[in-house]
Design a protein around this motif. Structure first.
Motif, PDB file in Angstrom:
ATOM      1  N   UNK A 194       0.797  -1.218   0.000  1.00  0.00           N
ATOM      2  CA  UNK A 194       0.000   0.000   0.000  1.00  0.00           C
ATOM      3  C   UNK A 194       0.830   1.269   0.000  1.00  0.00           C
ATOM      4  N   UNK A 195       2.166   1.133  -0.034  1.00  0.00           N
ATOM      5  CA  UNK A 195       3.042   2.300   0.043  1.00  0.00           C
ATOM      6  C   UNK A 195       3.172   3.036  -1.291  1.00  0.00           C
ATOM      7  N   UNK A 196       2.863   2.356  -2.403  1.00  0.00           N
ATOM      8  CA  UNK A 196       3.063   2.943  -3.727  1.00  0.00           C
ATOM      9  C   UNK A 196       1.819   2.699  -4.587  1.00  0.00           C
ATOM     10  N   UNK A 249       2.726   6.970  -0.967  1.00  0.00           N
ATOM     11  CA  UNK A 249       1.588   7.243  -0.092  1.00  0.00           C
ATOM     12  C   UNK A 249       1.945   7.552   1.343  1.00  0.00           C
ATOM     13  N   UNK A 250       3.219   7.510   1.689  1.00  0.00           N
ATOM     14  CA  UNK A 250       3.612   7.845   3.061  1.00  0.00           C
ATOM     15  C   UNK A 250       5.091   8.214   3.089  1.00  0.00           C
ATOM     16  N   UNK A 251       5.558   8.646   4.249  1.00  0.00           N
ATOM     17  CA  UNK A 251       6.963   9.044   4.380  1.00  0.00           C
ATOM     18  C   UNK A 251       7.174  10.490   3.953  1.00  0.00           C
ATOM     19  N   UNK A 253      13.492  13.127  -7.614  1.00  0.00           N
ATOM     20  CA  UNK A 253      12.885  13.218  -6.295  1.00  0.00           C
ATOM     21  C   UNK A 253      11.369  13.212  -6.459  1.00  0.00           C
ATOM     22  N   UNK A 254      10.693  12.419  -5.638  1.00  0.00           N
ATOM     23  CA  UNK A 254       9.242  12.290  -5.739  1.00  0.00           C
ATOM     24  C   UNK A 254       8.614  12.668  -4.404  1.00  0.00           C
ATOM     25  N   UNK A 296      15.769   5.418  -0.554  1.00  0.00           N
ATOM     26  CA  UNK A 296      15.713   5.588   0.900  1.00  0.00           C
ATOM     27  C   UNK A 296      15.317   4.297   1.601  1.00  0.00           C
ATOM     28  N   UNK A 297      14.296   3.628   1.083  1.00  0.00           N
ATOM     29  CA  UNK A 297      13.768   2.433   1.742  1.00  0.00           C
ATOM     30  C   UNK A 297      14.374   1.131   1.230  1.00  0.00           C
ATOM     31  N   UNK A 298      15.007   1.193   0.063  1.00  0.00           N
ATOM     32  CA  UNK A 298      15.568  -0.011  -0.512  1.00  0.00           C
ATOM     33  C   UNK A 298      14.544  -0.898  -1.194  1.00  0.00           C
TER      34      UNK A 298
END
Length: 246
Positions: free
Chosen positions: A137-139, A157-159, A191-192, A220-222
């Protein structure tokens, strides 16, 4: 008077033991313990499936039934709607993979080394309202078109705003020969921002028959995402998407 009270108490206890079934909101319990939530069961006979939909029972075998008066397992939930489980885990949203820990507790199976989650959208009319979410759900991804063409887009969707490495390989044309068949490649670093639809790259998509494979790397998250997309001339421009999250 005391003897009368004791006698009545013994009689009441004996009655409960003899009846062997307890009904709440129903004089016609179908199991050892039966709650008729809507109080709509008949006074005699077997409740219909619609009447059982709001019932909860515990059987003599210790089985718990929700929405069914005849559970066939230790826990059975009948939502009454095909394709809908009737169960919800409030604190475990968007978990496309469930697992158990060493204690047998149900947990999310989405971890850094759990493998791959796959989501997909089959061929349908290309539309910016059609959104494909990753397993976590993060993307989110979509195809958005305009008068000059369209772009495949990403939304995180977060961070916070972070940098992505994006590789795009596009195939178009057919038969593998001539100018009608081409392979196009591009690597983009950008950058997004969060909650903002952003083109994956500057490639304008919109041909009748195009096939793209995007490798999207969240620095950043890998996290690695592989997005496979097609635009096909099927009753107008139609799209399909397959998204793998590593």
């Amino acid at each position: 008077m005391k003897k009368v009270f004791i006698s009545l108490l013994i009689l009441a206890i004996g009655t409960i033991k003899i009846s062997a079934q307890i009904g709440i909101n129903t004089p016609n319990p179908q199991a050892t313990f039966h709650i008729d939530g809507a109080k709509d069961n008949p006074a005699t006979g077997t409740p219909s499936p619609a009447q059982q939909a709001n019932d909860v029972v515990v059987t003599a075998q210790g089985r718990l039934g929700v929405g069914t008066n005849t559970p066939t397992n230790n826990l059975e939930v009948n939502s009454g709607t095909t394709g809908t489980s009737g169960m919800k885990i409030t604190q475990l949203p968007s978990a496309t993979i469930l697992a158990t820990d060493a204690g047998g507790n149900v947990i999310s199976g989405i971890t850094g080394d759990a493998g791959v989650s796959v989501t997909k959208i089959r061929l349908q009319p290309a539309n910016a309202a059609t959104i494909l979410n990753s397993g976590s759900g993060d993307y989110s991804f979509r195809y958005s078109s305009n008068t000059t063409g369209g772009t495949w887009q990403i939304r995180i969707n977060n961070g916070t705003t972070r940098q992505f490495n994006i590789w795009d390989t596009e195939y178009s044309g057919q038969n593998g020969t001539g100018v009608s068949s081409t392979v196009w490649q591009l690597r983009t670093v950008k950058n997004i921002a969060v909650n903002t639809w952003t083109p994956l790259d500057d490639n304008i998509a919109g041909g009748a028959n195009e096939y793209n494979v995007y490798h999207v790397y969240d620095l950043t998250r890998g996290t690695i995402l592989r997005l496979t997309v097609t635009l096909s001339n099927v009753s107008g421009i139609s799209e399909s998407m397959i998204l793998e999250e590593f």
